[in-house]
Design a protein around this motif. Structure first.
Motif, PDB file in Angstrom:
ATOM      1  N   ARG A  11       0.827  -1.200   0.000  1.00 11.05           N
ATOM      2  CA  ARG A  11       0.000   0.000   0.000  1.00 11.05           C
ATOM      3  C   ARG A  11       0.868   1.259   0.000  1.00 11.05           C
ATOM      4  N   LEU A  14       2.395   1.644  -3.470  1.00 12.29           N
ATOM      5  CA  LEU A  14       1.366   2.127  -4.385  1.00 12.29           C
ATOM      6  C   LEU A  14       1.132   3.622  -4.196  1.00 12.29           C
ATOM      7  N   TYR A  17       3.967   5.537  -5.871  1.00 15.91           N
ATOM      8  CA  TYR A  17       3.820   5.549  -7.332  1.00 15.91           C
ATOM      9  C   TYR A  17       2.718   6.501  -7.770  1.00 15.91           C
ATOM     10  N   GLU A  18       1.587   6.472  -7.062  1.00 17.78           N
ATOM     11  CA  GLU A  18       0.472   7.350  -7.429  1.00 17.78           C
ATOM     12  C   GLU A  18       0.866   8.820  -7.298  1.00 17.78           C
TER      13      GLU A  18
END
Length: 93
Positions: A11, A14, A17-18
């Motif tokens: 998480r 992620l 990256y977002e």
């Protein structure tokens, strides 16, 4: 316990990256719809709603997410050559 620790690591990755891609301001459903559009050939609202992952969302929620992605110029909707009622969604790279 180890599985939850690994899940949190994923998480966190992620989230990084977002943020790097500039998608951190999108809602979870908007990110999910965007990822579906990138992943699927000839994506449209009907195909999104028929995917098991999206069963938890209403049609209006999915339409609203598509609307946000269109208004932010993240995706484009183009009329299908096979079915004039269908709008094919594509990611603007």
């Amino acid at each position: 316990m180890k599985a939850l620790e690994k899940l949190f690591e994923l998480r966190r990755s992620l989230d990084t990256y977002e943020r790097e891609m500039g998608f951190d301001k999108l809602s979870e459903v908007e990110k999910s719809v965007l990822e579906f559009v990138v992943h699927s050939k000839d994506a449209n609202i009907t195909r999104i709603t028929k995917d098991a992952y999206f069963f938890k969302y209403s049609l209006s929620t999915i339409k609203r997410a598509v609307g946000v992605l269109l208004s932010e110029n993240i995706i484009t909707a183009t009329q299908s050559s096979l079915d004039k009622r269908s709008m094919i969604l594509t990611y603007n790279k």
